[in-house]
Scaffold this active site. Structure first.
Site, PDB file in Angstrom:
ATOM      1  N   ASP A 215       0.816  -1.203   0.000  1.00 60.01           N
ATOM      2  CA  ASP A 215       0.000   0.000   0.000  1.00 60.01           C
ATOM      3  C   ASP A 215       0.863   1.272   0.000  1.00 60.01           C
ATOM      4  O   ASP A 215       2.098   1.200  -0.035  1.00 60.01           O
ATOM      5  CB  ASP A 215      -0.946  -0.043   1.207  1.00 60.01           C
ATOM      6  CG  ASP A 215      -2.352   0.416   0.870  1.00 60.01           C
ATOM      7  OD1 ASP A 215      -2.529   1.199  -0.089  1.00 60.01           O
ATOM      8  OD2 ASP A 215      -3.300   0.004   1.577  1.00 60.01           O
TER       9      ASP A 215
ATOM     10  N   GLU B  73      -0.932   1.805  -5.127  1.00 61.99           N
ATOM     11  CA  GLU B  73      -0.777   3.238  -4.845  1.00 61.99           C
ATOM     12  C   GLU B  73      -1.910   4.039  -5.494  1.00 61.99           C
ATOM     13  O   GLU B  73      -1.795   5.258  -5.636  1.00 61.99           O
ATOM     14  CB  GLU B  73       0.616   3.745  -5.216  1.00 61.99           C
ATOM     15  CG  GLU B  73       1.057   3.552  -6.641  1.00 61.99           C
ATOM     16  CD  GLU B  73       0.387   4.509  -7.604  1.00 61.99           C
ATOM     17  OE1 GLU B  73       0.818   5.647  -7.746  1.00 61.99           O
ATOM     18  OE2 GLU B  73      -0.603   4.072  -8.248  1.00 61.99           O
ATOM     19  N   TRP B  74      -3.003   3.336  -5.854  1.00 58.33           N
ATOM     20  CA  TRP B  74      -4.281   3.926  -6.242  1.00 58.33           C
ATOM     21  C   TRP B  74      -4.223   4.696  -7.561  1.00 58.33           C
ATOM     22  O   TRP B  74      -5.120   5.493  -7.850  1.00 58.33           O
ATOM     23  CB  TRP B  74      -4.812   4.841  -5.131  1.00 58.33           C
ATOM     24  CG  TRP B  74      -4.568   4.325  -3.762  1.00 58.33           C
ATOM     25  CD1 TRP B  74      -4.898   3.092  -3.270  1.00 58.33           C
ATOM     26  CD2 TRP B  74      -3.904   5.007  -2.693  1.00 58.33           C
ATOM     27  NE1 TRP B  74      -4.496   2.961  -1.963  1.00 58.33           N
ATOM     28  CE2 TRP B  74      -3.882   4.123  -1.575  1.00 58.33           C
ATOM     29  CE3 TRP B  74      -3.346   6.272  -2.559  1.00 58.33           C
ATOM     30  CZ2 TRP B  74      -3.306   4.467  -0.364  1.00 58.33           C
ATOM     31  CZ3 TRP B  74      -2.774   6.615  -1.335  1.00 58.33           C
ATOM     32  CH2 TRP B  74      -2.756   5.721  -0.267  1.00 58.33           C
ATOM     33  N   GLY B  75      -3.190   4.460  -8.364  1.00 54.85           N
ATOM     34  CA  GLY B  75      -3.075   5.147  -9.642  1.00 54.85           C
ATOM     35  C   GLY B  75      -2.607   6.581  -9.539  1.00 54.85           C
ATOM     36  O   GLY B  75      -2.581   7.301 -10.549  1.00 54.85           O
ATOM     37  N   ASP B  76      -2.201   7.023  -8.345  1.00 54.36           N
ATOM     38  CA  ASP B  76      -1.866   8.430  -8.140  1.00 54.36           C
ATOM     39  C   ASP B  76      -0.654   8.885  -8.951  1.00 54.36           C
ATOM     40  O   ASP B  76      -0.586  10.036  -9.386  1.00 54.36           O
ATOM     41  CB  ASP B  76      -1.595   8.693  -6.652  1.00 54.36           C
ATOM     42  CG  ASP B  76      -2.873   8.743  -5.832  1.00 54.36           C
ATOM     43  OD1 ASP B  76      -3.961   8.597  -6.424  1.00 54.36           O
ATOM     44  OD2 ASP B  76      -2.787   8.931  -4.602  1.00 54.36           O
TER      45      ASP B  76
ATOM     46  N   ASP C 233      -9.988   3.187  -3.745  1.00 60.75           N
ATOM     47  CA  ASP C 233     -10.677   1.972  -3.326  1.00 60.75           C
ATOM     48  C   ASP C 233     -12.088   1.867  -3.916  1.00 60.75           C
ATOM     49  O   ASP C 233     -12.781   2.863  -4.110  1.00 60.75           O
ATOM     50  CB  ASP C 233     -10.796   1.930  -1.800  1.00 60.75           C
ATOM     51  CG  ASP C 233      -9.460   1.689  -1.125  1.00 60.75           C
ATOM     52  OD1 ASP C 233      -8.462   1.457  -1.824  1.00 60.75           O
ATOM     53  OD2 ASP C 233      -9.422   1.740   0.117  1.00 60.75           O
TER      54      ASP C 233
END
Length: 411
Positions: free
Chosen positions: A159, A192-195, A214
């Site tokens: 994460d 990493e949520w596509g950041d 998420d």
């Protein structure tokens, strides 16, 4: 000025950090383990349903359920413990499992899972703390990787909380190299949520990367939590649609865990599962496998739909047509056939007659095409079991928030 005195407890950590630097230099050209995700990974994860309310008994019971209910035999391989399994680090910096939640330790749990023909996954974070406030792996990457290998872990979800000042590509590459140095093949799931646009840099770093924040169990919503948002099924689909050229065997766009069984309607669940299958996303269920309904189980174990997801060609679906709330998605398959999805995004029933010859099957990225004016394909509908061929128009009736999924077979 007097020289600062180091506390004795920090000496082992300092030595380990120095060793990690040396190992990092030695493995600067390390590669991720190949062959672990030639098709999108399948399994279960604890977070969507249980968040931090986890224990070794839950994991054992879930492993038993995956065997008994047929999910293992349908292809669900990984049983993944998400955040909050952690205890503290010992005097030498070694991460420990929470002694109350996991009194037998992770090694014993891995042995239990392996004995049932499954693989165990675990969770950590590139920062000093995880999203749930437990110890992260920052500064302990090589040490943690060796620990996971010794425990028999097969999968790491990594994460991106508490990471101020870190470079994402560098942080994830460090953990990739640490996993390689530990010597046990471990699937590496980047979260990493596509950041920082991991699709641009993560192909050789991890086996999959998250494309969005998420997921949450709704059809088409965005829920703001202040500095970040969670998204419903359609929002994630739309955000991932443009990234299809980055997906393929060993490197997948991860649309997050499935919410099948967590409060969507049966039509929404079938559509959700169909979309993830067509988009070649990992299929990681996120519900309570011990008590799910027969309808949910039937959706999660539909082998014809799973086969579309697990197709060895590994092409993410293309949105071929959009007319208001009606969409048509196509996916070329390794046997020369195609997956086809008709989707109703909206609130009203759609009646539609599809002329196969009006929409040739063509994908300029994978270079696959089929001229339905010259070839007739047989089709089978994967939820209702109907069949037919492309010589005749297809009558499509879609309830709100539903999908029709077909497999076309070449003549």
């Amino acid at each position: 000025m007097s020289k600062p005195v180091s506390k004795p407890v920090n000496k082992p950590a300092r030595k380990l950090a120095a060793a990690a630097l040396l190992m990092g230099a030695a493995t600067a050209h390390a590669q991720k383990y190949e062959g672990l995700a030639d098709t999108p990974q399948m399994g279960w994860n604890s977070w969507n349903k249980f968040a931090c309310d986890i224990s070794e008994q839950l994991i054992r019971d879930t492993a038993d359920a995956m065997v008994k209910n047929g999910m293992r035999d349908a292809g669900y391989t990984y049983l993944n413990i998400d955040d909050c399994w952690h205890g503290q680090r010992d005097a030498n910096g070694n991460i420990q499992a929470d002694p109350e939640r996991f009194p037998s330790g992770i090694k014993a749990l891995a042995d239990y899972v392996h004995a049932r023909g499954l693989k165990l996954g675990i969770y950590s974070d590139a920062g000093a703390k995880t999203c749930g406030g437990r110890p992260g792996s920052r500064g302990y990457e090589y040490q943690d990787a060796r620990t996971y290998a010794a425990w028999g872990v097969d999968y790491l979800k990594y994460d991106w909380c508490e990471t101020k000042g870190l470079n994402s590509e560098g942080a994830y590459t460090t953990m990739r190299d640490a996993l390689r140095a530990a010597g046990r093949p471990i699937l590496f799931s980047i979260c990493e949520w596509g950041d920082t646009k991991p699709w641009d840099w993560a192909r050789d770093v991890g086996h999959s990367w998250r494309t969005t924040g998420d997921i949450t169990a709704c059809w088409d919503c965005e829920l703001s939590h202040g500095s970040w948002s969670s998204f419903g099924v359609l929002k994630i689909m739309d955000k991932t649609a443009a990234l299809r050229k980055y997906a393929g065997p060993g490197h997948w766009n991860d649309m997050d865990m499935l919410e099948v069984g967590n409060g969507l309607t049966p039509d929404e669940e079938r559509a959700h599962f169909s979309i993830w299958a067509m988009m070649a996303s990992p299929l990681i269920s996120g519900n309570d496998l011990r008590s799910m309904s027969p309808t949910t189980l039937k959706i999660l174990t539909n082998r014809d739909v799973i086969a579309i997801n697990q197709d060895k060609l590994g092409v993410q679906a293309l949105r071929r047509m959009a007319q208001g709330d009606l969409e048509m998605w196509i996916k070329p398959l390794a046997d020369g056939g195609w997956g086809v999805l008709f989707l109703n995004r909206g609130e009203r029933t759609i009646d539609y007659r599809h002329d196969w010859q009006k929409y040739p099957l063509a994908d300029d990225i994978s270079k696959h095409e089929a001229d339905l004016k010259k070839k007739t394909f047989r089709w089978s509908e994967l939820w209702q079991g109907r069949g037919g061929d492309t010589s005749k128009a297809l009558d499509v009736k879609l309830a709100p928030h539903s999908a029709m999924m077909l497999r076309l077979k070449a003549p």
